[in-house]
Design an enzyme around this catalytic site. Structure first.
Site, PDB file in Angstrom:
ATOM      1  N   HIS A 195       1.489  25.012 -31.094  1.00 15.70           N
ATOM      2  CA  HIS A 195       1.241  26.302 -31.748  1.00 15.70           C
ATOM      3  C   HIS A 195      -0.235  26.737 -31.738  1.00 15.70           C
ATOM      4  O   HIS A 195      -0.750  27.241 -32.736  1.00 15.70           O
ATOM      5  CB  HIS A 195       1.757  26.273 -33.172  1.00 15.70           C
ATOM      6  CG  HIS A 195       3.250  26.271 -33.282  1.00 15.70           C
ATOM      7  ND1 HIS A 195       4.089  26.747 -32.291  1.00 15.70           N
ATOM      8  CD2 HIS A 195       4.073  25.844 -34.288  1.00 15.70           C
ATOM      9  CE1 HIS A 195       5.351  26.625 -32.677  1.00 15.70           C
ATOM     10  NE2 HIS A 195       5.377  26.075 -33.875  1.00 15.70           N
ATOM     11  N   HIS A 203       6.476  33.043 -37.033  1.00 11.47           N
ATOM     12  CA  HIS A 203       7.045  31.790 -37.534  1.00 11.47           C
ATOM     13  C   HIS A 203       7.565  31.887 -38.970  1.00 11.47           C
ATOM     14  O   HIS A 203       7.357  30.983 -39.780  1.00 11.47           O
ATOM     15  CB  HIS A 203       6.000  30.683 -37.439  1.00 11.47           C
ATOM     16  CG  HIS A 203       6.560  29.305 -37.235  1.00 11.47           C
ATOM     17  ND1 HIS A 203       7.301  28.644 -38.192  1.00 11.47           N
ATOM     18  CD2 HIS A 203       6.495  28.461 -36.181  1.00 11.47           C
ATOM     19  CE1 HIS A 203       7.645  27.449 -37.746  1.00 11.47           C
ATOM     20  NE2 HIS A 203       7.170  27.314 -36.514  1.00 11.47           N
ATOM     21  N   GLU A 250      12.331  31.869 -33.426  1.00  9.63           N
ATOM     22  CA  GLU A 250      11.055  32.206 -32.803  1.00  9.63           C
ATOM     23  C   GLU A 250      11.270  32.655 -31.355  1.00  9.63           C
ATOM     24  O   GLU A 250      11.599  31.846 -30.493  1.00  9.63           O
ATOM     25  CB  GLU A 250      10.129  30.991 -32.826  1.00  9.63           C
ATOM     26  CG  GLU A 250       9.954  30.364 -34.201  1.00  9.63           C
ATOM     27  CD  GLU A 250       9.457  28.933 -34.091  1.00  9.63           C
ATOM     28  OE1 GLU A 250       8.378  28.714 -33.487  1.00  9.63           O
ATOM     29  OE2 GLU A 250      10.149  28.032 -34.589  1.00  9.63           O
TER      30      GLU A 250
END
Length: 393
Positions: A147, A221, A358
């Site tokens: 991420h 997210h 996502e």
């Protein structure tokens, strides 16, 4: 001062436009003003949210429509800190995991509500190569990068500009990621625009440009619990995913490079199925993710933005539909929530009390030659859109 002014059929003609002079009794202008106010069905309001230890002022923006939907976004991490939508009885309630304070968001947490970048999901061993040059990223999900790194887009302060008009309101966030920030090449200018409509849709538009060849894979997210009861797990949420194939992973959740058929596996959500129906099945892939933490290969990738997935909670009647132009979607079922993080109104977020949908490119794409490319070159425009649409049934 003499001002030339005439009124013909109720329309003002003014020789000095800068003076903004209006005819008395100009009913057409008055009616237009009233109509504009009447059609302002979605509002946006800014409030102070807090200050970082560096002295950066953080603001919160509330987007609110007339159908009972409210979205709060803070400029720290571009985080959706609150999202309220009506249930089948018309009662608007919270449906995303979040905290009460900036201080809590700044502590370590599993990306609650945050914008993710430069690269959503995992990159194997934190390394990738562009034009023969290897780049190394921070390892924050041993042995991989996850991420965007420990100081990714979820932990930066975004600038914000608001816009509203009629049946929608938008918040446009901007961040400039410097060359080699978190190990990624190129000065990357990023815009993320959240738009709330009066039809209970939240659009997320991602845009980016670079001055050096780089990789980009942005996503959002938020953790959803459509029941609004965060003491309950999401195992009874009914999920649909329009995908015939899965991106299987190894023991470190890095893709094997193959795409496998979901038929006769716990990963077949082409027809609605509750999360808990097979999450504890004796399946090698489920064991690796400790549940669902996988990317699906969405169908109809040549059709642009289209239906990708949905989540439905029968108790509240809330239905969330996700539309995207991206090739994949990651379903994560909160497998690593462990009861240590505080809920807004007391208690803690326990195992599987939220799920994420996502939209994104596949994990580790820069190292997988057969996956769709995530490379962005100078002169190109990265642009992708995802829509979260809420309703009841």
């Amino acid at each position: 001062m003499n001002v030339l002014k005439r009124c013909i059929y109720g329309v003002s003609i003014i020789s000095l436009a800068s003076m903004n002079v209006q005819c008395k009794g100009d009913k057409k202008v008055e009616e237009t003003t009233k109509e504009a106010k009447a059609t302002e069905m979605v509002t946006i309001e800014k409030t102070a949210y807090g200050t970082t230890p560096k002295g950066e002022k953080i603001d919160s923006y509330k987007l609110k429509n007339q159908k009972g939907m409210e979205v709060d976004i803070i400029t720290y991490g571009g985080i959706i800190s609150s999202l309220k939508v009506p249930n089948k009885a018309g009662k608007s309630e919270e449906v995303v995991i979040g905290f009460n304070s900036l201080e809590q968001y700044m502590k370590a947490n599993p990306y609650f509500g945050a914008l993710i970048g430069r690269y959503g999901n995992r990159i194997a061993k934190g390394k990738f190569t562009l034009d023969g040059k290897e780049y190394s990223l921070a390892i924050n999900n041993t042995p991989n990068a996850l991420h965007g790194g420990p100081e990714g887009f979820h932990r930066v302060v975004w600038t914000a500009a608001e816009a509203k008009g009629g049946d929608s309101a938008s918040l446009k966030l901007k961040y400039v990621s410097k060359d080699m920030e978190e190990g990624y090449p190129g000065n990357l200018t990023v815009f993320v625009t959240y738009t709330l409509t009066n039809e209970n849709s939240l659009d997320v538009l991602y845009e980016a440009t670079t001055d050096k060849k780089t990789i980009v894979n942005l996503t959002q997210h938020s953790y959803f619990n459509l029941s609004s009861d965060f003491s309950k797990p999401i195992l009874d949420h009914e999920i649909t995913i329009d995908a015939d194939k899965l991106v299987p992973v190894d023991a470190t959740l890095i893709p094997t490079g193959k795409l496998t058929d979901v038929t006769n596996t716990p990963f077949d959500f082409r027809k609605p199925k509750v999360v808990g129906a097979a999450i504890e099945a004796k399946d090698d892939q489920l064991k690796k993710g400790l549940g669902y933490d996988h990317c699906w290969v969405l169908n109809n990738q040549d059709k642009g933005e289209r239906f990708a997935a949905s989540a439905y909670d029968a108790g509240s009647g809330r239905l969330l539909e996700v539309y995207t132009d991206q090739p994949g979607i990651q379903l994560y079922t909160g497998n690593f929530l462990d009861g240590t993080l505080p809920m807004r109104n007391g208690g803690t977020y326990a195992h599987r009390t939220g799920l994420c949908l996502e939209t994104q490119h596949y994990p580790d794409s820069p190292n997988q030659k057969d996956f769709p490319s995530t490379v962005l070159n100078p002169g190109e425009n990265y642009k992708t859109k995802t829509t979260f649409k809420f309703s009841v049934k």
